[in-house]
Design a protein around this motif. Structure first.
Motif, PDB file in Angstrom:
ATOM      1  N   ILE A   1       0.867  -1.412   0.168  1.00 41.55           N
ATOM      2  CA  ILE A   1       0.004   0.015   0.115  1.00 41.55           C
ATOM      3  C   ILE A   1       0.737   1.267   0.017  1.00 41.55           C
ATOM      4  N   LEU A   2       0.788   2.037  -0.884  1.00 48.16           N
ATOM      5  CA  LEU A   2       1.455   3.288  -1.137  1.00 48.16           C
ATOM      6  C   LEU A   2       1.203   4.248  -0.304  1.00 48.16           C
ATOM      7  N   GLY A   3       1.700   5.402  -0.315  1.00 50.51           N
ATOM      8  CA  GLY A   3       1.397   6.613   0.536  1.00 50.51           C
ATOM      9  C   GLY A   3       0.064   7.443   0.167  1.00 50.51           C
TER      10      GLY A   3
ATOM     11  N   ARG B   1       7.820  -0.232   4.256  1.00 56.63           N
ATOM     12  CA  ARG B   1       8.017   0.925   4.947  1.00 56.63           C
ATOM     13  C   ARG B   1       8.507   1.996   4.076  1.00 56.63           C
ATOM     14  N   VAL B   2       8.985   1.899   2.962  1.00 60.86           N
ATOM     15  CA  VAL B   2       9.749   2.911   2.217  1.00 60.86           C
ATOM     16  C   VAL B   2       8.486   3.375   1.290  1.00 60.86           C
ATOM     17  N   LEU B   3       7.786   2.334   0.613  1.00 61.51           N
ATOM     18  CA  LEU B   3       6.808   2.773  -0.190  1.00 61.51           C
ATOM     19  C   LEU B   3       5.435   3.137   0.421  1.00 61.51           C
ATOM     20  N   GLY B   4       5.468   3.108   1.661  1.00 64.23           N
ATOM     21  CA  GLY B   4       4.421   3.566   2.294  1.00 64.23           C
ATOM     22  C   GLY B   4       4.332   5.094   2.532  1.00 64.23           C
TER      23      GLY B   4
ATOM     24  N   LEU C   1       3.003   8.104  -8.400  1.00 63.75           N
ATOM     25  CA  LEU C   1       3.819   8.844  -9.351  1.00 63.75           C
ATOM     26  C   LEU C   1       5.291   8.862  -9.209  1.00 63.75           C
ATOM     27  N   ASP C   2       5.600   8.769  -7.717  1.00 60.48           N
ATOM     28  CA  ASP C   2       7.041   8.696  -7.471  1.00 60.48           C
ATOM     29  C   ASP C   2       7.552   7.373  -7.725  1.00 60.48           C
ATOM     30  N   VAL C   3       6.870   6.073  -7.622  1.00 60.12           N
ATOM     31  CA  VAL C   3       7.521   5.016  -8.053  1.00 60.12           C
ATOM     32  C   VAL C   3       7.431   4.877  -9.528  1.00 60.12           C
ATOM     33  N   LEU C   4       6.699   5.529 -10.335  1.00 58.03           N
ATOM     34  CA  LEU C   4       6.770   5.415 -11.741  1.00 58.03           C
ATOM     35  C   LEU C   4       7.591   6.482 -12.542  1.00 58.03           C
TER      36      LEU C   4
ATOM     37  N   ILE D   1      14.301   5.727  -3.975  1.00 57.03           N
ATOM     38  CA  ILE D   1      13.280   4.748  -3.461  1.00 57.03           C
ATOM     39  C   ILE D   1      14.095   3.701  -3.531  1.00 57.03           C
ATOM     40  N   MET D   2      14.819   2.940  -4.518  1.00 55.26           N
ATOM     41  CA  MET D   2      15.372   1.740  -4.410  1.00 55.26           C
ATOM     42  C   MET D   2      16.824   1.876  -3.815  1.00 55.26           C
TER      43      MET D   2
END
Length: 299
Positions: free
Chosen positions: A77-79, A125-128, A133-136, A143-144
């Protein structure tokens, strides 16, 4: 003599067996642990020929090359509360074989379960704290990098150094995909309805403007026609007046004959008057010549 030869042969066999059990080779891609009764007594990281006590000691070899593990997909689940199914792969190296053996055991494949839990926890923890849009976007490298650092720190007690953690695939769950597609469809329908409404409004405006222009043009045309008609009638009246002034007798005869034509031309007109009515005088007798005196009107 035979006993000496037999004893020598037996001794030779024992020596060969001892040599085979006490010598081992470590290749350049390996590192080894010498274990005696379940306890590590020596760590060998240099390649070559090495010796150990036969029978009492055994050797466990571990790969010191880069190793890759594909981890199963995890729902994160993202932020922005978006659910994503993420597949990752991890590249690592066994940096401390003693710690690795003490934490994982003699089977290197057992690291897979530990890596899965650590990487999954770091992903959550991080992706939460990040949005879809940040992931893409290009922010994915940051992030990585954060995930790499966390996983590497947590895996140090296991004698493992993390080289890289990468997202292999990031998809929306099927129910999210259906919801997004439904939302996109609703949005397109709303835009289409709005476009149709705006088109209908523009059409009504164009029609109203055209009708208003038509009404104005017709009114102007009627006004111009009435004006021209009035001017024509005024001109005709003037001409009639001039003609009457030039020859009143001829004009009177002409107007009377024209009246006969207008009344009796259809053949269905009925006129009830007395026989001696002055209007019918030219039906009883032709008009007099222009030079003869006009008869006085009857009283």
């Amino acid at each position: 003599m035979n006993r000496i030869m037999i004893a020598g042969a037996a001794l030779l066999v024992v020596l060969v067996l001892i040599a085979n059990g006490s010598l081992f080779t470590v290749s350049q891609t390996e590192q080894a642990l010498v274990v005696q009764f379940g306890k590590v007594v020596r760590v060998i990281e240099t390649p070559g020929l090495h010796a150990k006590w036969p029978i009492a000691q055994n050797v466990i070899t571990l790969d010191k090359r880069l190793l890759a593990v594909d981890l199963p997909g995890e729902e994160v689940i993202l932020g922005d509360q978006t659910r994503m199914s993420i597949d990752t792969f991890t590249v690592f190296r066994i940096s401390d074989p003693l710690r690795f053996y003490q934490a994982i055991g003699p089977i290197p494949e057992n690291i897979r379960g530990r890596l899965n839990s650590v990487v999954t926890g770091s992903l959550r923890r991080v992706l939460g704290n990040d949005k879809l849009l940040d992931v893409l976007s290009a922010d994915r490298d940051r992030i990585m990098s954060t995930i790499d650092g966390q996983v590497n720190t947590e895996m140090q007690p296991f004698g493992v150094s993390i080289v890289d953690v990468r997202i292999r695939r990031a998809d929306l769950p099927q129910e999210n995909t259906d919801a997004i597609l439904s939302r996109m469809k609703s949005e397109r329908q709303r835009i289409a309805a709005q476009a149709r409404a705006e088109g209908a409004e523009a059409s009504q405006k164009i029609k109203a403007d055209a009708e208003r222009e038509r009404t104005v043009l017709v009114a102007d045309a009627k006004a111009t026609a009435d004006k021209l008609r009035g001017e024509g009638e005024a001109g005709a009246t003037t001409i009639y007046a001039k003609a009457f002034g030039q020859d009143p007798a001829f004009f009177s005869i002409w107007r009377t004959l024209q009246g006969y034509h207008d009344i009796f031309d259809s053949g269905a007109a009925r006129l009830v008057v007395s026989p001696d009515n002055d209007y019918l005088k030219y039906l009883q007798a032709p008009p007099p010549p222009p030079d003869s005196p006009q008869p006085a009107p009857s009283r």
